[in-house]
Design an enzyme around this catalytic site. Sequence first.
Site, short mmCIF file in Angstrom:
data_model
loop_
_atom_site.label_atom_id
_atom_site.label_comp_id
_atom_site.label_asym_id
_atom_site.label_seq_id
_atom_site.Cartn_x
_atom_site.Cartn_y
_atom_site.Cartn_z
N LYS A 174 10.91 19.78 -70.75
CA LYS A 174 10.83 20.69 -71.89
C LYS A 174 11.84 21.83 -71.72
CE LYS A 174 7.44 22.54 -75.04
NZ LYS A 174 6.03 22.52 -75.40
N GLU A 183 -10.37 18.43 -79.21
CA GLU A 183 -11.28 19.34 -79.92
C GLU A 183 -12.70 18.79 -80.02
OE1 GLU A 183 -7.16 20.43 -81.05
OE2 GLU A 183 -8.28 18.55 -80.94
N ARG A 199 -10.94 18.87 -87.16
CA ARG A 199 -11.11 17.58 -86.49
C ARG A 199 -12.54 17.36 -85.97
NH1 ARG A 199 -5.80 18.26 -82.55
NH2 ARG A 199 -4.22 18.35 -84.19
#
Length: 717
Positions: A365, A451, A479
């Site tokens: 990254k 979640e 979600r």
Amino acid sequence: MGSYSVLKTNFSPMLHSQDGFSLPRLLSSLHSMKWKLNAVASAQDHNADEDKKNTGAMSSSQQRQEKLKVKRALRLSGEKPSTPILDTINHPKHTQNLSIEELEMLADEVREEVIYVVSNAGGHLGASIEVAELTVALHHVFSTPDDRIIWDVGHQPHPHKILTARTSRMLTIRQTNRLSGFPKWDESVHDAFGAGLEMAAGRDLLGKNNHAIVVISDRAMTTGQAYEALNNVSFLDSNLIIILNDNNQVSLPITTADGSAPPVGALSKALKRLQSSRKFQQLRQAPNATTEKVGGQAHEIVAKVDLYPGGMMINGLGACFFEELGLHYIGTVDGHNMEELVHIMKVVKAIPGQGTVLIHVITEKGKGYPPAEAALDKMHGVFKFKPYSGKLLMPKSSTLSYTQYFAESLIAEAERDDKIVAIHVAMEGGTGFNLFHKSFPDRFFDVEIAERDVVTFAAGLATKGLKPFCTIYTSFLQRVYYQLVHDVDLPKLPVRFAIDRAGLVGADGPTHCNAFDTTLMASLPNMVVMAPSCERELMNMVATAATIDDRPSCFRYPRGNGIGSIIPPLNKGTPLEVGKGRVLEEGTRVAILGYGTIVQSCVAAARLLQRFGISATVADARFCKPLDGELIKQLAREHEVLLSVEEGSVGGFGSHVTHFLAINGLLDGNLKWRAMMLPDIYIDHGTQREQLEQAGLRSKHIATTILTLIGENKDII
């Protein structure tokens, strides 16, 4: 020579076969040679010292690898970079005639362009520049829009947008009516709907033969739906290419109060083991040396053989997880090595009926931009910045963010109550929990991007008498409705939900549409639903939630900074009486009932009306559930006009007030009643001010609505 002998013995039948290359036949042959893999690794161990002595004569492949290590420095003056190769790319197909060297230069130019764009516009940087080589390789090998490339994580699209005829508009990214910061289906034919398996299945049903490629990050692999899709993939047996972009950031880059921390969870460790298996890496390197000695077509054939062994053995313990699901695993692959990426993609593309192939690509990254590589969060999401230094040009504010006020308030509560625990979903820095983590490391949980699991996990802790505070961004709360109903609300478990980034969020746009939380949460019979009008009220609601032990509760707060209200001593809020609002300003003719931070716009609207001699009462509802029935009755009976205002969707606070007024007969008389909320549309990206303007929820719109109701000229404002 030992490794060469073993490989030559086993690959010779394939080299001389007249049957052509067949993936099932190759896989069968590879399975039959499992027992010899250790011999290959041992042979390479035996020759390691000899190899070190003979580094003087490098093969062309080794020379190329050395060249890759010395890539030119990026040009980061702050001016628009010179991009001679990129300037010739007006369609992705224009990349397909470029050499490997030109593709590498193109990837550098794309990386420079992304840095230039994000430095001027803000947005997601680290994830986009990490996939520069991967994106260039994908467009070189595959042909969009016929072939469909799905970016499962929308943080990575900038190189894709640049290579798909949007370079000239990139500086407009995240601006109103301009380019989105995420893939957007109706923005370009090259942006695909985000479901790769469904794309492949639909293609098969229609009898087409285009390729479907899914780029999924290691972060997204932690979600339940990813595993559900993997389970379905092997059953459907569609031709699908999955690229697992593994940057060792299963969580968002974690920034603690003391610095960075490694990603959490078992998946991160498992992927790391795949990367670091020494025997596996030695086995993958062996065919390259073998082809130098065998010659002829050996390179092509052995390269195809090289695709498979990575998933066949992991530290000698048997087949890897992906292959157990019926996928053909290829890896690991250096995601910044253009030659390797292009080569493997071309081979996979050429295999007829390959089934589902997973290519495990390793990236870094922020790759190629030193400030991002050095940053604790890898410059994941940034404000505008100086490209030559990476210094963020953050807007100055005399107040903290609502997120910080929440975190400091929760720490104050936890200092007084050792049953309080904090839980989040891979968003430690974004939720402010990095400060909580430092203060209470044993009372802090990160469940990664899962979640549904975080809700059930919090419910389980609540059954043990703990006081879980579960922080979720509003857009991700959508979600978990099933778990909210069955695991929390039905058994009345006292889980506290801190709902961050509520309402309009500006440049992130409709993909982060945070309008629905009040509607969702207030539909649950046992849920206490709150929203603060300022940072002090937020702290009071944290304290209130800590005292609610007989049912679940939640409170929403927006992105952005506080208004400068007086903070309670030591950040310790005062618990509110559940279901009780307050009157902020007394008036006579009209009443404005606000819910959440939009109360401040209601106060501003009252000041506007005062200029025209119209006296307005302003009330802060505080609670959507339970409503303050006495306050609503008072406002309805004592005013000619009653207006509710919220920064939420249809079905939220205004709907609950309407229902209360109706069943109590308060709409049967002369009351003029209106509810103002976000329009029933997805509001596109822009500044928060522009979004509020489009939604018709600024103070002038509130005042205009009241003027219309009382028959005054609305054009005077």
